[in-house]
Design a protein around this motif. Structure first.
Motif, PDB file in Angstrom:
ATOM      1  N   GLU A  38       0.978  -1.391   0.028  1.00 34.58           N
ATOM      2  CA  GLU A  38      -0.078   0.162  -0.113  1.00 34.58           C
ATOM      3  C   GLU A  38       0.893   1.359   0.163  1.00 34.58           C
ATOM      4  O   GLU A  38       0.549   2.269  -0.700  1.00 34.58           O
ATOM      5  CB  GLU A  38      -0.775   0.052   1.239  1.00 34.58           C
TER       6      GLU A  38
ATOM      7  N   GLU B 167       4.022   1.454  -1.224  1.00 33.30           N
ATOM      8  CA  GLU B 167       4.629   1.537  -2.294  1.00 33.30           C
ATOM      9  C   GLU B 167       3.705   2.118  -3.544  1.00 33.30           C
ATOM     10  O   GLU B 167       3.907   2.922  -4.346  1.00 33.30           O
ATOM     11  CB  GLU B 167       4.983   0.448  -2.867  1.00 33.30           C
ATOM     12  N   ASP B 168       2.470   1.677  -3.429  1.00 38.29           N
ATOM     13  CA  ASP B 168       1.231   2.114  -4.250  1.00 38.29           C
ATOM     14  C   ASP B 168       1.261   3.882  -4.242  1.00 38.29           C
ATOM     15  O   ASP B 168       0.820   4.466  -5.233  1.00 38.29           O
ATOM     16  CB  ASP B 168      -0.184   1.372  -4.012  1.00 38.29           C
ATOM     17  N   GLU B 169       0.854   4.181  -2.840  1.00 38.04           N
ATOM     18  CA  GLU B 169       0.912   5.465  -2.577  1.00 38.04           C
ATOM     19  C   GLU B 169       1.839   6.260  -3.080  1.00 38.04           C
ATOM     20  O   GLU B 169       1.798   7.407  -3.590  1.00 38.04           O
ATOM     21  CB  GLU B 169       0.653   5.865  -1.220  1.00 38.04           C
TER      22      GLU B 169
ATOM     23  N   ASP C  24       3.915   5.521  -5.483  1.00 36.62           N
ATOM     24  CA  ASP C  24       3.971   5.568  -7.001  1.00 36.62           C
ATOM     25  C   ASP C  24       2.749   6.466  -7.689  1.00 36.62           C
ATOM     26  O   ASP C  24       2.948   6.975  -8.616  1.00 36.62           O
ATOM     27  CB  ASP C  24       3.482   4.135  -7.460  1.00 36.62           C
ATOM     28  N   GLU C  25       1.636   6.852  -6.757  1.00 36.72           N
ATOM     29  CA  GLU C  25       0.773   7.686  -7.334  1.00 36.72           C
ATOM     30  C   GLU C  25       1.237   9.142  -7.218  1.00 36.72           C
ATOM     31  O   GLU C  25       0.861   9.953  -7.984  1.00 36.72           O
ATOM     32  CB  GLU C  25      -0.630   7.382  -6.572  1.00 36.72           C
ATOM     33  N   ASP C  26       1.898   9.165  -6.273  1.00 38.77           N
ATOM     34  CA  ASP C  26       2.481  10.856  -6.017  1.00 38.77           C
ATOM     35  C   ASP C  26       3.534  11.365  -7.106  1.00 38.77           C
ATOM     36  O   ASP C  26       3.503  12.481  -7.395  1.00 38.77           O
ATOM     37  CB  ASP C  26       3.076  10.728  -4.639  1.00 38.77           C
ATOM     38  N   TYR C  27       4.263  10.217  -7.725  1.00 45.77           N
ATOM     39  CA  TYR C  27       5.407  10.420  -8.543  1.00 45.77           C
ATOM     40  C   TYR C  27       4.776  10.031 -10.069  1.00 45.77           C
ATOM     41  O   TYR C  27       4.330   9.717 -10.752  1.00 45.77           O
ATOM     42  CB  TYR C  27       6.512   9.844  -8.254  1.00 45.77           C
TER      43      TYR C  27
END
Length: 79
Positions: free
Chosen positions: A70, A72-74, A76-79
């Motif tokens: 979770e 890592e997913d967050e 990835d969404e930020d960048y």
């Protein structure tokens, strides 16, 4: 006048110095291991208490791997 060169390794002094170093390292290691010993099953009381606190707070039962995914997913969404 110069001195005759003698082979220092024919004496017992280097072996004795090496033995003293090894004995010191072993003593230090044994002392460190002895200092890290815990009473048997002492951690279980803390573990049960922390699990009880988590349940009372209504915490999630996700595994560490799920939480890491979770995060890592967050990221990835930020960048």
């Amino acid at each position: 006048q110069s001195h005759d060169l003698t082979n220092v390794y024919t004496t017992k002094e280097p072996a004795q110095a090496f033995h003293r170093r090894i004995a010191y390292c072993l003593t230090t290691h044994n002392d460190a291991v002895r200092a890290m010993r815990y009473p048997p099953d002492a951690y279980k009381k803390q573990l049960e208490a922390s699990r009880g606190n988590r349940r009372r707070r209504g915490g999630d039962d996700k595994t560490d791997e799920e939480k890491a995914q979770e995060l890592e997913d967050e990221l990835d969404e930020d960048y």
